[in-house]
Structures are given as C-alpha cells and as structure tokens.
Design a protein around this motif. Structure first.
Motif, short mmCIF file in Angstrom:
data_model
loop_
_atom_site.label_atom_id
_atom_site.label_comp_id
_atom_site.label_asym_id
_atom_site.label_seq_id
_atom_site.Cartn_x
_atom_site.Cartn_y
_atom_site.Cartn_z
N ALA A 141 0.87 -1.18 0.00
CA ALA A 141 0.00 0.00 0.00
C ALA A 141 0.90 1.22 0.00
O ALA A 141 1.73 1.40 0.89
CB ALA A 141 -0.91 -0.01 1.22
N ARG A 142 0.76 2.04 -1.02
CA ARG A 142 1.66 3.18 -1.19
C ARG A 142 1.31 4.33 -0.24
O ARG A 142 0.16 4.51 0.15
CB ARG A 142 1.60 3.67 -2.64
N ALA A 143 2.32 5.10 0.08
CA ALA A 143 2.11 6.27 0.91
C ALA A 143 1.23 7.28 0.19
O ALA A 143 1.30 7.42 -1.03
CB ALA A 143 3.45 6.90 1.27
N GLY A 144 0.40 7.98 0.94
CA GLY A 144 -0.49 8.98 0.36
C GLY A 144 -1.22 9.73 1.44
O GLY A 144 -0.83 9.70 2.62
N ASP A 145 -2.30 10.40 1.07
CA ASP A 145 -3.06 11.21 2.03
C ASP A 145 -3.60 10.35 3.18
O ASP A 145 -3.61 10.79 4.34
CB ASP A 145 -4.22 11.91 1.32
N ARG A 146 -4.04 9.13 2.84
CA ARG A 146 -4.61 8.27 3.88
C ARG A 146 -3.53 7.49 4.62
O ARG A 146 -3.82 6.87 5.65
CB ARG A 146 -5.63 7.30 3.26
N GLN A 147 -2.33 7.51 4.08
CA GLN A 147 -1.24 6.76 4.70
C GLN A 147 0.05 7.58 4.60
O GLN A 147 0.93 7.28 3.80
CB GLN A 147 -1.08 5.42 3.99
N PRO A 148 0.18 8.62 5.40
CA PRO A 148 1.31 9.53 5.28
C PRO A 148 2.62 8.99 5.83
O PRO A 148 3.67 9.59 5.64
CB PRO A 148 0.85 10.76 6.07
N THR A 149 2.57 7.84 6.53
CA THR A 149 3.77 7.35 7.20
C THR A 149 4.67 6.51 6.29
O THR A 149 5.70 6.02 6.73
CB THR A 149 3.38 6.50 8.42
N GLY A 150 4.30 6.33 5.03
CA GLY A 150 5.14 5.56 4.12
C GLY A 150 4.46 4.28 3.65
O GLY A 150 3.37 3.91 4.12
N ASP A 151 5.12 3.62 2.69
CA ASP A 151 4.58 2.38 2.16
C ASP A 151 4.52 1.31 3.25
O ASP A 151 5.34 1.29 4.17
CB ASP A 151 5.45 1.85 1.02
N ARG A 152 3.55 0.40 3.11
CA ARG A 152 3.48 -0.72 4.05
C ARG A 152 2.95 -1.96 3.33
O ARG A 152 2.20 -1.86 2.36
CB ARG A 152 2.59 -0.40 5.25
N GLN A 153 3.38 -3.11 3.80
CA GLN A 153 2.92 -4.37 3.26
C GLN A 153 1.58 -4.75 3.89
O GLN A 153 1.41 -4.65 5.10
CB GLN A 153 3.94 -5.48 3.53
N VAL A 154 0.64 -5.16 3.04
CA VAL A 154 -0.68 -5.57 3.51
C VAL A 154 -0.96 -6.97 2.97
O VAL A 154 -0.75 -7.24 1.78
CB VAL A 154 -1.78 -4.60 3.04
N THR A 155 -1.41 -7.84 3.85
CA THR A 155 -1.84 -9.18 3.44
C THR A 155 -3.31 -9.34 3.81
O THR A 155 -3.71 -9.07 4.95
CB THR A 155 -1.02 -10.27 4.14
N GLY A 156 -4.10 -9.73 2.85
CA GLY A 156 -5.53 -9.89 3.11
C GLY A 156 -6.21 -10.64 1.98
O GLY A 156 -5.63 -10.86 0.92
N ARG A 157 -7.45 -11.02 2.22
CA ARG A 157 -8.23 -11.72 1.21
C ARG A 157 -9.06 -10.71 0.42
O ARG A 157 -9.68 -9.81 0.99
CB ARG A 157 -9.15 -12.76 1.87
N VAL A 158 -9.05 -10.85 -0.89
CA VAL A 158 -9.82 -9.95 -1.74
C VAL A 158 -11.29 -10.31 -1.60
O VAL A 158 -11.72 -11.41 -1.97
CB VAL A 158 -9.38 -10.06 -3.21
N VAL A 159 -12.09 -9.37 -1.07
CA VAL A 159 -13.52 -9.63 -0.89
C VAL A 159 -14.36 -8.86 -1.89
O VAL A 159 -15.48 -9.26 -2.21
CB VAL A 159 -13.97 -9.32 0.56
#
Length: 225
Positions: free
Chosen positions: A144-162
């Motif tokens: 998940a790339r850094a942006g307005d909703r995530q200003p702290t930097g990129d982060r890895q996300v693992t989840g099921r596509v619903v």
C-alpha cells in the motif's frame, strides 16, 4: 496451460513453406544484438486483435532466444478463466495470424520459433483492475503506497480480496476490512494457501515442462517481457 507451437518448418495457411533457414542478419553469431523489444512490439500488434476477437484478454507477450530459435510466449485470460480447449483455439488463431502477417509484410521473427499459449499462473502480479476482480476470494500480499490516507510511508498488507471493481479493492485483513483505490496499490501477489491447494487449478501452477522440448544445451537468454 500450454499449447505447443510449431517449430515453423511446417506450412502457413497458404500452403507455402515458411522461411526457416536459421539465423540471419542481426541473429548471426557475433552480429549486433537483436532488439527483442521491437520484435515483441510487432508480435503484440499482430496477436492482440486476434485474442480480443476470440473474447479474451492478452495479458502478456514475450519473446526470447533458445539456441537457434525464438520462443514466443502468449498469456491470455478471461473472466471465469480459460480452459485447455480455448487455449488450443487461441493458439491456432494466433499461429494463423502470424503466418498471414509474415506473408503480407515479411518475417516478424527471423528463422524458427516455437509458440506457447497459456493462462496466467498464480505468480503473475495483479496490476490491473481485471486482475483483482478475477482473484476475489484469494489471499494476496500487496504494498500500500504512501499517500493522504497513509502519510507514514509504504506498508505491506496481506488480506483476502472480498470486493474488486474498476475503482477499488477491498481486503479482509487480520485487523478488519480495508479499502484501497487502485492508485494506492502496487502489484499484488497471490499467496498459495497449502490447505487450499486442491482448489488451485493445475494450469495456475508453474509448469517447468513448458519448454522441455528445447535441447538441454540451449540456454534461454535475452528474454524481454
């Protein structure tokens, strides 16, 4: 799924033998490096209309050298997947289109080539909205790339596509559901779940036999994707 291509010593649709007289021009040993990217672009221009006309999406075309010949790999997909019969049909249509293109405008690939048509495997990255849509229900890992909703930097996300559509992707993670726009996501990677391997089609797993008819001493090189 792979439909074997011809070694191009067979005939084209007009019945005239195809040119298969070995490396020429830039393919000569010691000659200038062949521009495989340009060849890939020419192949893409010929193949994509054929695949689309058959009702499928062209996901990738790659061309590589294997000894004295080229290997042309074509990846196709569709909503609901694509079966072996469809792969065989697409392979025949693509082969005929390449024959016709060479009859009309000269060699697209100098010398012999082998055509391989297959569906995407689980290792193919999810980069387009249709890729996410076709993998609803699967577990994925994505940046998940850094942006307005995530200003702290990129982060890895693992989840099921619903949920997934042309605008967004919804993942079910350990901390709950989270929604992303496609612009907020890097390439997604499907995670193989060992307890669900019986649900994964054989064609989605890497098939090391794809080019098993190439001589052992032939090294696949200069692949351009």
């Amino acid at each position: 799924m792979t439909q074997r291509g011809r070694a191009t010593r067979s005939t084209g649709p007009t019945g005239r033998p195809r040119r298969a007289d070995g490396p020429r021009g830039g393919d000569r040993v010691g000659g200038p490096r062949v521009d495989l990217a340009a060849r890939r672009a020419r192949l893409h221009a010929v193949i994509e209309p054929v695949v689309n006309a058959a009702g499928y999406d062209l996901e990738d075309v790659s061309v590589s050298r294997a000894g004295r010949r080229h290997v042309v790999r074509v990846i196709v997909d569709a909503d609901g997947g694509i079966n072996l019969d469809a792969v065989a049909d697409v392979s025949r249509a693509v082969s005929a289109a390449l024959d016709a293109a060479e009859e009309a405008g000269g060699d697209i690939l100098a010398g012999e080539y082998q055509l391989e048509v297959s569906s995407p495997g689980v290792d193919r990255p999810l980069t387009l909205p249709r890729h996410w849509r076709r993998n609803v229900g699967r577990l994925v890992k994505v940046t998940a790339r850094a942006g307005d909703r995530q200003p702290t930097g990129d982060r890895q996300v693992t989840g099921r596509v619903v949920e997934a559509d042309d605008e967004r992707v919804v993942l079910e993670t350990d901390s709950g559901r989270v929604e992303f726009s496609h612009a907020e996501l890097g390439p997604g990677r499907v995670q193989v779940e060992f307890h669900r391997l019986d649900e994964v089609a054989d064609d989605e797993l890497d098939d090391s036999s794809d080019i098993d008819d190439i001589d052992d001493e032939d090294d696949v090189e200069d692949e351009e994707r």
